[in-house]
Design an enzyme around this catalytic site. Structure first.
Site, PDB file in Angstrom:
ATOM      1  CE1 TYR A 293      11.397  -3.585  -2.200  1.00  0.00           C
ATOM      2  CE2 TYR A 293      10.294  -2.898  -4.221  1.00  0.00           C
ATOM      3  CZ  TYR A 293      10.322  -2.990  -2.837  1.00  0.00           C
ATOM      4  OH  TYR A 293       9.297  -2.478  -2.077  1.00  0.00           O
TER       5      TYR A 293
ATOM      6  NE  ARG B  87       6.364  -1.381 -12.639  1.00  0.00           N
ATOM      7  CZ  ARG B  87       5.281  -0.844 -12.080  1.00  0.00           C
ATOM      8  NH1 ARG B  87       5.179  -0.745 -10.760  1.00  0.00           N
ATOM      9  NH2 ARG B  87       4.275  -0.410 -12.813  1.00  0.00           N
TER      10      ARG B  87
HETATM   11  C1  LIG Z   1      -0.296  -1.027  -2.354  1.00  0.00           C
HETATM   12  C2  LIG Z   1       0.743  -0.941  -3.429  1.00  0.00           C
HETATM   13  C3  LIG Z   1       1.585  -2.010  -3.671  1.00  0.00           C
HETATM   14  C4  LIG Z   1       2.540  -1.954  -4.701  1.00  0.00           C
HETATM   15  N1  LIG Z   1       3.316  -3.049  -4.963  1.00  0.00           N
HETATM   16  C5  LIG Z   1       4.111  -3.044  -6.062  1.00  0.00           C
HETATM   17  C6  LIG Z   1       4.744  -4.233  -6.509  1.00  0.00           C
HETATM   18  O1  LIG Z   1       4.520  -5.333  -5.974  1.00  0.00           O
HETATM   19  N2  LIG Z   1       5.565  -4.151  -7.577  1.00  0.00           N
HETATM   20  C7  LIG Z   1       5.783  -2.960  -8.236  1.00  0.00           C
HETATM   21  O2  LIG Z   1       6.550  -2.926  -9.182  1.00  0.00           O
HETATM   22  N3  LIG Z   1       5.142  -1.834  -7.873  1.00  0.00           N
HETATM   23  C8  LIG Z   1       4.298  -1.859  -6.823  1.00  0.00           C
HETATM   24  N4  LIG Z   1       3.583  -0.739  -6.505  1.00  0.00           N
HETATM   25  C9  LIG Z   1       3.637   0.432  -7.394  1.00  0.00           C
HETATM   26  C10 LIG Z   1       2.460   0.370  -8.397  1.00  0.00           C
HETATM   27  O3  LIG Z   1       2.590  -0.743  -9.269  1.00  0.00           O
HETATM   28  C11 LIG Z   1       2.375   1.654  -9.246  1.00  0.00           C
HETATM   29  O4  LIG Z   1       3.535   1.762 -10.026  1.00  0.00           O
HETATM   30  C12 LIG Z   1       2.213   2.895  -8.378  1.00  0.00           C
HETATM   31  O5  LIG Z   1       1.200   2.684  -7.401  1.00  0.00           O
HETATM   32  C13 LIG Z   1       1.852   4.132  -9.206  1.00  0.00           C
HETATM   33  O6  LIG Z   1       0.666   3.916  -9.923  1.00  0.00           O
HETATM   34  P1  LIG Z   1      -0.776   4.500  -9.410  1.00  0.00           P
HETATM   35  O7  LIG Z   1      -0.608   6.003  -9.224  1.00  0.00           O
HETATM   36  O8  LIG Z   1      -1.702   4.171 -10.537  1.00  0.00           O
HETATM   37  O9  LIG Z   1      -1.107   3.821  -8.132  1.00  0.00           O
HETATM   38  C14 LIG Z   1       2.653  -0.773  -5.466  1.00  0.00           C
HETATM   39  C15 LIG Z   1       1.816   0.304  -5.203  1.00  0.00           C
HETATM   40  C16 LIG Z   1       0.846   0.230  -4.222  1.00  0.00           C
HETATM   41  C17 LIG Z   1      -0.091   1.398  -4.007  1.00  0.00           C
END
Ligand SMILES: Cc1cc2nc3c(=O)[nH]c(=O)nc-3n(C[C@H](O)[C@H](O)[C@H](O)COP(=O)(O)O)c2cc1C
Length: 369
Positions: free
Chosen positions: A191, A239
């Site tokens: 982004y 982040r």
């Molecule tokens: C549906 C979805 C939406 C996400 N939206 C964001 C977001 O708005 N901002 C962000 O920094 N990361 C976003 N991510 C990344 C997550 O915050 C996280 O870093 C990533 O899913 C890895 O963690 P996990 O394996 O526990 O899911 C998103 C991930 C998913 C699955």
């Protein structure tokens, strides 16, 4: 030895455990102009459930600082004062669930103006088959280079950049007024801020491009502007993507964003008032990322050790044992969970029970469980 369910203090704020809800877009705002960006009952219920499920901090999904900074027309956005009351409902519901309310503020940059993932996630054409304007818009970026498969962005002028910095600050001020105790600046996943940091996407020759110091200038200006309006006693998180996953690919010798640059950025960010670096990766190009369990956390441990800045680890940390080990071994200060909390809003309380710590049931449940 620090445990996953030990509190952590950041500035004046004590967060009662180290299992945090990672920001996750739900693409659930109504895109009509009057309602665009506003949280709905869905968002209130979604965050309240994870808060009651025991997370220490729940970070609301990427919330755009300007309409053109949304990934899709369905994103949250806090670009005007008349949206504060809608966000206050989410903050209050999160607090009522026992968690600290946090919010991620974001600008999608050249990855803006796309359809929701479940509608394919592709770029929204500016006009439809009849030549009528659609609900899409032209994205902006450091340079006219498009993210693979997405629309050509227009290059931000230095005046535009000043406007972006001001928009982040105004959004942070509104988030404070809405009752959030933690703000996270989104500088990851390709982004806008990440696209300035990385030489893959930043081809500028002015003071915002070129050297690492120049590429980091926008992110640090945003941190400064947010810090100037955000209360001194409340934490600011950043982040980051620790790598573009380009140097990891044999034979790909493009200049890109790396862990070593992240370490330097983390040091600078801390000097500018960031309290914890939430350490994610990727998103600035289409590359293979090995999404195995714990796939990002080794790099987070390096950033923590080499920068001396508190770090959050994230990315398939999906078992209580692995989360506990990361904190106990001093490889991360906190663990952020994404998808595990979509599957199970009470992941944190279940993990506390499994690890022999105290779950944080709300009063309405505690007396009977
Ligand atoms: C549906 C979805 C939406 C996400 N939206 C964001 C977001 O708005 N901002 C962000 O920094 N990361 C976003 N991510 C990344 C997550 O915050 C996280 O870093 C990533 O899913 C890895 O963690 P996990 O394996 O526990 O899911 C998103 C991930 C998913 C699955």
């Amino acid at each position: 030895m620090t445990s996953l369910f030990d509190p952590i203090q950041l500035r004046d704020l004590t967060i009662d455990n180290r299992v945090w809800m990672s920001p996750m877009c739900t693409y659930s705002a109504d895109p009509s102009p009057e309602l665009a960006g506003r949280p709905t009952d869905f968002h209130v219920a979604h965050y309240a459930a994870r808060a009651a499920g025991g997370v220490g901090l729940a970070i609301v999904e990427a919330t755009a600082v300007a309409p053109e900074g949304r990934i899709s027309p369905y994103d949250l956005g806090l670009w005007s004062d008349d949206r504060i009351a809608d966000f206050a409902r989410v903050a209050a519901a999160t607090r009522a669930g026992g968690a600290v309310p946090g919010i991620q503020i974001a600008h999608a940059g050249r990855k803006a103006s796309t359809e929701r993932p479940w509608a394919g996630g592709g770029p929204i054409a500016d006009t439809d088959e009849n030549g009528e304007a659609t609900h899409g818009w032209t994205p902006v970026g450091p340079s006219p280079a498009a993210f693979p498969g997405l629309k050509d962005p227009s290059e931000l002028s230095t005046d535009d950049i000043a406007g972006v910095v001001a928009a982040f600050a105004a959004t942070a001020r509104r988030a404070d007024e809405a009752g959030f105790d933690v703000v996270e600046v989104h500088a990851a996943h390709g982004y806008l801020l990440h696209s300035f940091l990385s030489p893959l996407s930043n081809h500028r020759t002015d003071s915002y491009g070129g050297s690492l110091e120049s590429r980091a200038r926008l992110t640090l200006e945003v941190v400064d502007a947010v810090r100037a309006v955000w209360p001194a006693g409340k934490p600011v998180l950043l982040r980051v993507s620790m790598t573009d996953w380009v140097e990891e690919n044999d034979g790909d010798d493009r200049d890109s964003w790396t862990v070593a640059q992240t370490v330097q950025l983390a040091r600078w960010a801390a000097e500018h008032g960031v309290d914890l670096v939430d350490s994610s990766s990727g998103g600035n190009d289409v590359v293979d990322i090995p999404r195995t369990p714990n796939y990002q956390v080794d790099r987070a441990a390096v950033v923590r050790a080499e920068s001396g800045v508190p770090v959050g680890a994230v990315g398939r940390v999906d078992t209580p044992e692995r989360a506990q080990a990361l904190v106990a071994q001093g490889r991360a200060d906190v663990v952020l969970l994404g998808r595990p909390l979509l599957r199970n809003p009470s992941w944190a309380n279940d993990a506390a029970v499994e690890l022999g710590a105290n779950p944080r049931f709300i009063q309405q449940y505690a007396y009977t469980l």
